[in-house]
Write an enzyme that holds these catalytic residues in place. Structure first.
Site, PDB file in Angstrom:
ATOM      1  N   GLN A  48       0.879  -1.095   0.031  1.00 43.08           N
ATOM      2  CA  GLN A  48       0.122   0.095   0.001  1.00 43.08           C
ATOM      3  C   GLN A  48       0.818   1.266  -0.051  1.00 43.08           C
ATOM      4  O   GLN A  48       1.245   1.559   0.987  1.00 43.08           O
ATOM      5  CB  GLN A  48      -0.917  -0.055   1.385  1.00 43.08           C
ATOM      6  CG  GLN A  48      -1.760   1.200   1.358  1.00 43.08           C
ATOM      7  CD  GLN A  48      -2.433   1.152   2.906  1.00 43.08           C
ATOM      8  OE1 GLN A  48      -1.811   0.610   3.789  1.00 43.08           O
ATOM      9  NE2 GLN A  48      -3.532   1.696   2.825  1.00 43.08           N
ATOM     10  N   GLY A  49       0.812   2.049  -1.261  1.00 43.62           N
ATOM     11  CA  GLY A  49       1.437   3.218  -1.255  1.00 43.62           C
ATOM     12  C   GLY A  49       1.028   4.481  -0.821  1.00 43.62           C
ATOM     13  O   GLY A  49       0.535   5.384  -1.926  1.00 43.62           O
ATOM     14  N   GLU A 108      -9.992  -1.509   5.337  1.00 44.56           N
ATOM     15  CA  GLU A 108      -8.750  -1.759   5.881  1.00 44.56           C
ATOM     16  C   GLU A 108      -9.177  -1.818   7.563  1.00 44.56           C
ATOM     17  O   GLU A 108      -8.715  -2.920   8.258  1.00 44.56           O
ATOM     18  CB  GLU A 108      -7.764  -0.676   5.826  1.00 44.56           C
ATOM     19  CG  GLU A 108      -6.502  -1.024   6.455  1.00 44.56           C
ATOM     20  CD  GLU A 108      -5.501   0.029   6.184  1.00 44.56           C
ATOM     21  OE1 GLU A 108      -5.743   1.182   5.379  1.00 44.56           O
ATOM     22  OE2 GLU A 108      -4.288   0.019   6.807  1.00 44.56           O
ATOM     23  N   GLU A 158      -5.664   8.782  16.996  1.00 42.82           N
ATOM     24  CA  GLU A 158      -6.024  10.164  17.429  1.00 42.82           C
ATOM     25  C   GLU A 158      -6.847  10.495  16.178  1.00 42.82           C
ATOM     26  O   GLU A 158      -7.947  11.043  16.493  1.00 42.82           O
ATOM     27  CB  GLU A 158      -4.846  10.910  17.559  1.00 42.82           C
ATOM     28  CG  GLU A 158      -4.070  10.986  18.900  1.00 42.82           C
ATOM     29  CD  GLU A 158      -3.225   9.637  18.818  1.00 42.82           C
ATOM     30  OE1 GLU A 158      -3.010   9.217  17.823  1.00 42.82           O
ATOM     31  OE2 GLU A 158      -2.818   9.232  20.177  1.00 42.82           O
TER      32      GLU A 158
HETATM   33  C1  LIG Z   1       4.066  -0.315  11.247  1.00 42.62           C
HETATM   34  C2  LIG Z   1       3.520   0.431  10.458  1.00 42.62           C
HETATM   35  C3  LIG Z   1       3.214   0.114   9.128  1.00 42.62           C
HETATM   36  C4  LIG Z   1       2.837   1.135   8.230  1.00 42.62           C
HETATM   37  N1  LIG Z   1       2.244   0.637   6.974  1.00 42.62           N
HETATM   38  C5  LIG Z   1       2.035   1.297   6.109  1.00 42.62           C
HETATM   39  C6  LIG Z   1       1.729   0.968   4.603  1.00 42.62           C
HETATM   40  O1  LIG Z   1       1.731  -0.291   4.224  1.00 42.62           O
HETATM   41  N2  LIG Z   1       1.269   1.972   3.590  1.00 42.62           N
HETATM   42  C7  LIG Z   1       1.199   3.049   4.009  1.00 42.62           C
HETATM   43  O2  LIG Z   1       0.802   3.934   3.196  1.00 42.62           O
HETATM   44  N3  LIG Z   1       1.328   3.597   5.188  1.00 42.62           N
HETATM   45  C8  LIG Z   1       1.729   2.754   6.154  1.00 42.62           C
HETATM   46  N4  LIG Z   1       1.969   3.266   7.536  1.00 42.62           N
HETATM   47  C9  LIG Z   1       1.828   4.750   7.598  1.00 42.62           C
HETATM   48  C10 LIG Z   1       1.108   5.096   8.787  1.00 42.62           C
HETATM   49  O3  LIG Z   1      -0.394   5.054   8.186  1.00 42.62           O
HETATM   50  C11 LIG Z   1       1.382   6.539   9.272  1.00 42.62           C
HETATM   51  O4  LIG Z   1       2.670   6.168  10.087  1.00 42.62           O
HETATM   52  C12 LIG Z   1       0.049   7.030  10.183  1.00 42.62           C
HETATM   53  O5  LIG Z   1      -1.010   7.487   9.082  1.00 42.62           O
HETATM   54  C13 LIG Z   1       0.520   8.478  10.797  1.00 42.62           C
HETATM   55  O6  LIG Z   1       1.284   9.122  10.027  1.00 42.62           O
HETATM   56  P1  LIG Z   1       2.516   9.857  10.408  1.00 42.62           P
HETATM   57  O7  LIG Z   1       3.418   8.749  10.663  1.00 42.62           O
HETATM   58  O8  LIG Z   1       3.223  10.783   9.151  1.00 42.62           O
HETATM   59  O9  LIG Z   1       2.405  10.770  11.732  1.00 42.62           O
HETATM   60  P2  LIG Z   1       1.887  11.988  11.796  1.00 42.62           P
HETATM   61  O10 LIG Z   1       0.684  12.254  11.060  1.00 42.62           O
HETATM   62  O11 LIG Z   1       3.022  12.927  11.729  1.00 42.62           O
HETATM   63  O12 LIG Z   1       1.221  12.232  13.320  1.00 42.62           O
HETATM   64  C14 LIG Z   1       2.193  12.271  14.378  1.00 42.62           C
HETATM   65  C15 LIG Z   1       1.374  12.423  15.784  1.00 42.62           C
HETATM   66  O13 LIG Z   1       0.329  13.350  15.852  1.00 42.62           O
HETATM   67  C16 LIG Z   1      -0.928  12.806  15.810  1.00 42.62           C
HETATM   68  N5  LIG Z   1      -1.599  13.559  15.044  1.00 42.62           N
HETATM   69  C17 LIG Z   1      -1.511  13.895  13.754  1.00 42.62           C
HETATM   70  N6  LIG Z   1      -2.439  14.760  13.354  1.00 42.62           N
HETATM   71  C18 LIG Z   1      -3.539  15.021  14.312  1.00 42.62           C
HETATM   72  C19 LIG Z   1      -4.932  15.633  14.361  1.00 42.62           C
HETATM   73  N7  LIG Z   1      -5.387  16.208  13.338  1.00 42.62           N
HETATM   74  N8  LIG Z   1      -5.368  15.476  15.501  1.00 42.62           N
HETATM   75  C20 LIG Z   1      -4.815  14.684  16.524  1.00 42.62           C
HETATM   76  N9  LIG Z   1      -3.617  14.052  16.509  1.00 42.62           N
HETATM   77  C21 LIG Z   1      -2.821  14.202  15.473  1.00 42.62           C
HETATM   78  C22 LIG Z   1      -0.954  11.468  15.557  1.00 42.62           C
HETATM   79  O14 LIG Z   1      -2.218  10.739  15.856  1.00 42.62           O
HETATM   80  C23 LIG Z   1       0.440  10.841  15.730  1.00 42.62           C
HETATM   81  O15 LIG Z   1       0.385  10.683  16.996  1.00 42.62           O
HETATM   82  C24 LIG Z   1       2.468   2.377   8.410  1.00 42.62           C
HETATM   83  C25 LIG Z   1       3.201   2.773   9.678  1.00 42.62           C
HETATM   84  C26 LIG Z   1       3.625   1.905  10.452  1.00 42.62           C
HETATM   85  C27 LIG Z   1       4.139   2.630  12.058  1.00 42.62           C
END
Ligand SMILES: Cc1cc2nc3c(=O)[nH]c(=O)nc-3n(C[C@H](O)[C@H](O)[C@H](O)COP(=O)(O)OP(=O)(O)OC[C@H]3O[C@@H](n4cnc5c(N)ncnc54)[C@H](O)[C@@H]3O)c2cc1C
Length: 398
Positions: free
Chosen positions: A126-127, A244, A385
């Site tokens: 998934q990208g 999902e 969150e």
């Molecule tokens: C083990 C693992 C597997 C994954 N696999 C995939 C995959 O296969 N394909 C893919 O596309 N992605 C994947 N992801 C990515 C995942 O979907 C993202 O990490 C996730 O959506 C959070 O985005 P971020 O890491 O950019 O954190 P950020 O969006 O930067 O968030 C950082 C923190 O701030 C909080 N936050 C952000 N915005 C808000 C808001 N508006 N209100 C309250 N709190 C907020 C978040 O909850 C989090 O705690 C994976 C992640 C992990 C850790």
């Protein structure tokens, strides 16, 4: 919903039990019991056995290869499946992109992709996420520019689970930067062998490799690999996310973990004490059991919606939050129950050909690793969150 089993349900349960009893290879069960991360060759072998039986995609419509089961049958199947420690099906194909393809794809896309998803010849990843575009997914910057009958894709994805084992990736790309951000996104299916696609590993804190960065440098993707309309990708992406999250509750797996906690905590420690007799420990465990019962009922309601042809909808956010909270609490309790055997951490334990004896009892193997790995469960699939924001806005109308 009526939650009691009819005679037919009981017969169905027997059928599932005897299939799993006959066909589930013991060496795959042993691998699952060692770690929730199962080698790909095991996944392919097991998924092919399920496919041969016609049970690989219970939630798909019958015309595309689904089982036509009632919500109760799906519930029974999930219970028996997880109670027997069968591995979680690789979800990117069956649970995620498959439903997008049969709902929005062209006939040619259905013909090309659905059979190979069902028979596990082709694995997907998934990208969606990018550096800086995780929770705020719609801000994604990977660009696709039309050039004749191809898109030229440039940019980067991150946290791409299993990209190193995947044959294809479904990707969200930006095709218009001059409109509201959600309105300029397109959903593309990309062959990982395409020139200009590079995968780089990210090692997670349990020391293993599931995660990756995926780079696109002038990767040429046929327009025929686009899902439905250009710039409408956000609609398909959200539809996929609902699916999902719907698969994320894993009620029966948590029930099985509770059994495991009880078995481990019932052992006598060196000073003769039994953790399971400790009132504080018992209260902690019972709290999780109550939450799990509530999750089970919510999950059944959602299964009934899906079976009635409705989208799992925003209610799946509730499943995601409770399911992952329960899982993380149980993983922590398991490690607590191990006592000091929870502390040693050897990567050798994950090598099938390792000669190194395990540290502590057999049941201790992999529990700390899974606890570390599954810390991420409240982040991926949309962080908890963000799920709370969805519930506040779309369900509670706040
Ligand atoms: C083990 C693992 C597997 C994954 N696999 C995939 C995959 O296969 N394909 C893919 O596309 N992605 C994947 N992801 C990515 C995942 O979907 C993202 O990490 C996730 O959506 C959070 O985005 P971020 O890491 O950019 O954190 P950020 O969006 O930067 O968030 C950082 C923190 O701030 C909080 N936050 C952000 N915005 C808000 C808001 N508006 N209100 C309250 N709190 C907020 C978040 O909850 C989090 O705690 C994976 C992640 C992990 C850790």
């Amino acid at each position: 919903m009526d939650l009691s089993y009819t005679k037919d349900d009981l017969a169905f349960r027997d059928e599932v039990q005897s299939f799993i009893g006959d066909k589930f290879p013991p060496e795959i069960r042993a691998a699952v019991q060692r770690s929730s991360y199962v080698p790909k060759e095991h996944m392919v072998r097991w998924q092919k056995l399920l496919h041969d039986r016609g049970w690989i995609a219970p939630n798909w419509p019958v015309e595309y290869g689904g089982t036509g089961w009632t919500p109760m049958q799906k519930h029974i199947y999930a219970e028996e499946y997880q109670a027997a420690d069968c591995p979680k099906i690789s979800s990117f194909g069956i649970t995620m992109v498959g439903p997008v393809i049969y709902t929005y794809g062209t006939e040619a896309q259905k013909k090309q992709h659905l059979p190979s998803i069902l028979n596990s010849d082709v694995f997907w990843c998934q990208g969606y996420s990018e550096p800086g575009s995780g929770s705020d997914l719609a801000s994604l910057q990977t660009k696709a520019v039309l050039d004749g009958d191809h898109y030229v894709v440039n940019g980067q994805k991150i946290w791409t689970s299993q990209a190193h084992r995947a044959d294809w990736i479904f990707c969200l790309v930006r095709t218009n930067s001059d409109v509201k951000k959600q309105e300029g996104i397109t959903f593309l299916l990309i062959d990982m062998k395409t020139e200009g696609v590079t995968v780089k590993p990210i090692i997670s804190m349990d020391g293993r490799h599931y995660l990756n960065e995926v780079f696109f440098d002038d990767a040429r993707v046929p327009v025929s690999n686009r899902i439905a309309e250009e710039n409408k990708g956000w609609t398909y992406a959200k539809y996929l996310l609902g699916h999902e999250r719907a698969g994320i509750a894993q009620v029966a797996k948590h029930k099985r973990t509770i059994e495991r906690v009880r078995e481990i905590a019932a052992q006598e420690s060196a000073d003769g004490a039994v953790l399971l007799d400790d009132p504080a420990f018992k209260a902690r465990l019972m709290n999780v059991e109550v939450s799990l019962r509530a999750l089970e009922i919510t999950n059944l309601r959602m299964q009934a919606n899906i079976s009635a042809g409705k989208s799992p909808g925003d209610g799946s956010s509730t499943l995601k939050i409770s399911g992952t909270q329960i899982e993380q609490e149980l993983n922590e309790i398991l490690v607590q129950a191990l006592g000091y055997y929870g502390l040693p951490y050897s990567m050798e334990q994950f090598k099938p050909d390792s000669n190194e004896p395990p540290i502590g009892p057999d049941y201790a193997t992999g529990l700390m690793a899974d606890r570390l790995l599954r810390r991420a469960a409240s982040i991926y699939g949309g962080s908890n969150e963000i799920q709370k924001n969805i519930i506040a806005k779309r369900i509670l109308g706040l």
